[in-house]
Structure formats: C-alpha cells, structure tokens
Design a protein around this motif. Structure first.
Motif, PDB file in Angstrom:
ATOM      1  N   VAL A  92       0.845  -1.201   0.000  1.00  0.00           N
ATOM      2  CA  VAL A  92       0.000   0.000   0.000  1.00  0.00           C
ATOM      3  C   VAL A  92       0.878   1.248   0.000  1.00  0.00           C
ATOM      4  O   VAL A  92       2.058   1.210   0.372  1.00  0.00           O
ATOM      5  N   GLY A  93       0.254   2.351  -0.395  1.00  0.00           N
ATOM      6  CA  GLY A  93       0.911   3.645  -0.318  1.00  0.00           C
ATOM      7  C   GLY A  93       0.734   4.286   1.042  1.00  0.00           C
ATOM      8  O   GLY A  93      -0.050   3.807   1.878  1.00  0.00           O
TER       9      GLY A  93
ATOM     10  N   LEU B  56       2.986   0.547  -9.183  1.00  0.00           N
ATOM     11  CA  LEU B  56       3.580   1.178  -8.003  1.00  0.00           C
ATOM     12  C   LEU B  56       3.270   2.670  -7.940  1.00  0.00           C
ATOM     13  O   LEU B  56       3.045   3.217  -6.848  1.00  0.00           O
ATOM     14  N   ASP B  57       3.242   3.325  -9.103  1.00  0.00           N
ATOM     15  CA  ASP B  57       2.881   4.748  -9.126  1.00  0.00           C
ATOM     16  C   ASP B  57       1.457   4.957  -8.623  1.00  0.00           C
ATOM     17  O   ASP B  57       1.178   5.892  -7.855  1.00  0.00           O
ATOM     18  N   VAL B  58       0.535   4.086  -9.064  1.00  0.00           N
ATOM     19  CA  VAL B  58      -0.863   4.200  -8.642  1.00  0.00           C
ATOM     20  C   VAL B  58      -0.977   4.001  -7.132  1.00  0.00           C
ATOM     21  O   VAL B  58      -1.677   4.758  -6.440  1.00  0.00           O
ATOM     22  N   LEU B  59      -0.299   3.003  -6.614  1.00  0.00           N
ATOM     23  CA  LEU B  59      -0.357   2.744  -5.171  1.00  0.00           C
ATOM     24  C   LEU B  59       0.171   3.940  -4.376  1.00  0.00           C
ATOM     25  O   LEU B  59      -0.388   4.305  -3.337  1.00  0.00           O
ATOM     26  N   ALA B  60       1.252   4.542  -4.857  1.00  0.00           N
ATOM     27  CA  ALA B  60       1.857   5.661  -4.129  1.00  0.00           C
ATOM     28  C   ALA B  60       0.918   6.859  -4.036  1.00  0.00           C
ATOM     29  O   ALA B  60       0.937   7.594  -3.042  1.00  0.00           O
ATOM     30  N   ASP B  61       0.076   7.054  -5.051  1.00  0.00           N
ATOM     31  CA  ASP B  61      -0.804   8.230  -5.102  1.00  0.00           C
ATOM     32  C   ASP B  61      -2.184   7.978  -4.512  1.00  0.00           C
ATOM     33  O   ASP B  61      -2.964   8.923  -4.349  1.00  0.00           O
ATOM     34  N   SER B  62      -2.512   6.703  -4.218  1.00  0.00           N
ATOM     35  CA  SER B  62      -3.887   6.370  -3.869  1.00  0.00           C
ATOM     36  C   SER B  62      -4.086   6.162  -2.370  1.00  0.00           C
ATOM     37  O   SER B  62      -3.244   5.574  -1.680  1.00  0.00           O
ATOM     38  N   ALA B  63      -5.239   6.600  -1.895  1.00  0.00           N
ATOM     39  CA  ALA B  63      -5.647   6.323  -0.513  1.00  0.00           C
ATOM     40  C   ALA B  63      -6.620   5.159  -0.460  1.00  0.00           C
ATOM     41  O   ALA B  63      -7.128   4.824   0.610  1.00  0.00           O
TER      42      ALA B  63
ATOM     43  N   VAL C  64      -6.350   2.201  -3.050  1.00  0.00           N
ATOM     44  CA  VAL C  64      -5.922   1.007  -3.775  1.00  0.00           C
ATOM     45  C   VAL C  64      -4.767   0.320  -3.061  1.00  0.00           C
ATOM     46  O   VAL C  64      -3.821   0.976  -2.606  1.00  0.00           O
ATOM     47  N   ALA C  65      -4.847  -1.009  -2.969  1.00  0.00           N
ATOM     48  CA  ALA C  65      -3.758  -1.841  -2.451  1.00  0.00           C
ATOM     49  C   ALA C  65      -3.567  -3.000  -3.426  1.00  0.00           C
ATOM     50  O   ALA C  65      -4.384  -3.226  -4.319  1.00  0.00           O
ATOM     51  N   THR C  66      -2.500  -3.746  -3.251  1.00  0.00           N
ATOM     52  CA  THR C  66      -2.318  -4.951  -4.055  1.00  0.00           C
ATOM     53  C   THR C  66      -1.671  -6.008  -3.180  1.00  0.00           C
ATOM     54  O   THR C  66      -1.214  -5.729  -2.057  1.00  0.00           O
TER      55      THR C  66
END
Length: 311
Positions: free
Chosen positions: A169-170, A230-237, A239-241
């Motif tokens: 997660v981010g 990884l970019d999406v995870l860093a910016d999102s509150a 999204v996780a994977t």
C-alpha cells in the motif's frame, strides 16, 4: 561435407600418423584412410603425402587445416550447447523479480559454479509451459497445472515452495500503518491485481481467495507493468495490491510504499516446478533438493484447494 572426415583429417595432421588418429577416434586405420580419401575427392586436391614416418600435409592441406579445425571446434561447441549436463540449466520463471527468480539466485549464490539460464516464456496458459518442457525448449518451468490429471506422460510436476502474501500500500492508505494484518482486516478494501488472465493458475487462485475470505479482488484494466502499478499505489488512498514475500519490487523513495505481512492465517501462493518425466537435466536434482529444504509454512496457512492435498 562429412564432419567426421574433417575430424579425421585434423587429428591425422596434428598427430602425423593415421594409426594414432585412428586409435584416438576409435576407428580402424583403414576407416581414417577412407574418410580422408573421400574428403580429397570432394575437394579435388591432395591433403597429405606419405613419408617413412607417417603423413605430412601438402600445401593444400596446410591451407585447409585451420579452416577444418575451426569447423570441427564449432561442431563440438554446438553439440556441447545442447547436451544435458554440459549446457546451462534453462528454467522458466514468471519474471526476473519474481519469487522464483529470487530463490534461484539464492541457490546460485550457495553454489556459484552452477550454470543457470533463466528465461521467461511470457505465456499465461500453463499448458503452453507444459508444451515447452515436453518439447525441450526449457528444462523446467515454475508453473502449475491445477489439475495434474491433464499433464502429459512426458511431464511431471513437483511442489517447489509456497510464497506468503503481503499487502502493498501507499502512505495514504488506511492500512499503511499496520504492522500486520489478518484476512478479515482486508475486507472492504480494493485489492487491485490488474491483468488476471481467465483460466490461468493465478486466476483460479484469486477466485478462491476472494470467495474464501470475502475479499474485493479487482482485476480491471490491462497490466501496464509494475512501475505503473507502483505509481498508482503511491498516489492512492484506496488502492492496495498483494505481492509475494519474496517478490522483489523497487520504487522511488518518495513513493514510501509499505509491505504488510498477512497472518492468522498466512495467505500463500503455491509454486510448482514442471520438469520432464524421463531424462531430466542432471542439474535439476540439486535444484529440487534445495527447494525441499526451504522453510515450510505454518500449519494455519491458507492454500488454494489444488495445493492442500500436496502440501
């Protein structure tokens, strides 16, 4: 051109005696003489003159020798390149940062003389990997056929190791500060795993995982690569994977991503190794022994149905 005739010519030239060449090559002296005579007829030149001490190269023979020697050496290298035990052990992995590649690197570091060739077949259907093993395109493949009954007789599958999952997660995600999580703690959160292919082994895995623990596994959209994920995870509150504990991911320090272990139970992805049923590469014996020595999961670990009977 007969490569054995070339080999006979080269050894006779180097040894100066047809009989010595014959002994080394495991044929009769008459056999060596016939091979060289056939070569001379094909080239329409004399390669040797006979002397009291044996044979000597003619001028044509001297000109021909370095080229013949090069051809013989090339043939030997070609044969060595495909002979099991002489060539590198070729193993298919899902990616060079995957848990399989990481484990093989650890194996190689413990045995640095091992000649390994890691490849990625880039196929989603494990049956394509089975076909590659059966055809000899690779010596083994880290893939799983969830129904072993469909494996052809020429390929067998062994349990390799199990990869515990972690939540990635981010810093803005509500679970980012957790030291560890249980599966119920993942409910209601969007777990994005883009590019899940229907009927693939990981497609079946995530279907069972979502059903068992009532998780929201989102496979929407194509997978544009790990960097985009990884970019999406860093910016999102939101999204996780899920990633394997041994999978190697690299991201900029500014991303501040967090890997959170999942426990009680540990969620694990089972990894198998497919290899030929007969005459496998000799190097595979040590690989499978190393895999068997890896730490096992706790008894409370969760595995998909096809792996539970083979745990």
């Amino acid at each position: 051109m007969d490569t054995e005739a070339l080999r006979s010519f080269v050894r006779a030239a180097e040894l100066g005696q047809l009989g010595h060449a014959a002994d080394e090559l495991g044929v009769t002296q008459q056999g060596v003489s016939k091979r060289i005579a056939a070569l001379e007829r094909e080239l329409e030149v004399r390669l040797f003159t006979r002397t009291a001490r044996g044979v000597e190269l003619t001028l044509d023979g001297q000109a021909f020798l370095p080229h013949a020697r090069s051809v013989v050496a090339g043939v030997d290298r070609a044969v060595t390149a495909v002979r099991p035990g002489s060539r590198a052990l070729r193993i298919d992995v899902l990616g060079f940062r995957s848990a399989q590649a990481v484990v093989l690197h650890e194996y190689w570091r413990s045995r640095p003389g091992t000649d390994l060739d890691l490849v990625t077949l880039r196929v989603d259907d494990p049956r394509a990997a089975v076909a590659a093993v059966e055809a000899g395109d690779v010596d083994a493949s880290f893939r799983t056929v969830t129904d072993p009954a469909v494996l052809p007789s020429g390929v067998r599958m062994v349990r390799a190791f199990d990869s515990p999952l972690e939540l990635l997660v981010g810093p803005r995600h509500p679970l980012a500060s957790a030291r560890k999580l249980t599966p119920p703690g993942l409910r209601g959160h969007r777990i994005w795993v883009p590019g899940i292919t229907p009927r693939s082994e990981w497609g079946e895995f995530y279907d069972q995982l979502a059903t068992e623990f009532d998780l929201r596994i989102d496979a929407a959209g194509p997978h544009f690569g790990d960097d985009v994920l990884l970019d999406v995870l860093a910016d999102s509150a939101e999204v996780a994977t899920l990633v394997g504990a041994r999978d190697r991911y690299v991201w900029p320090a500014t991303h501040d991503l967090r890997r959170v272990p999942i426990v009680d139970p540990v969620l694990a992805y089972p990894l198998s190794l497919m290899l030929p049923s007969s005459s496998p590469h000799p190097g595979l014996r040590a690989i499978t022994a190393y895999l068997a020595s890896l730490p096992r999961l706790p008894e409370t670990a969760w595995l998909p149905s096809w792996a539970r009977t083979r745990a």
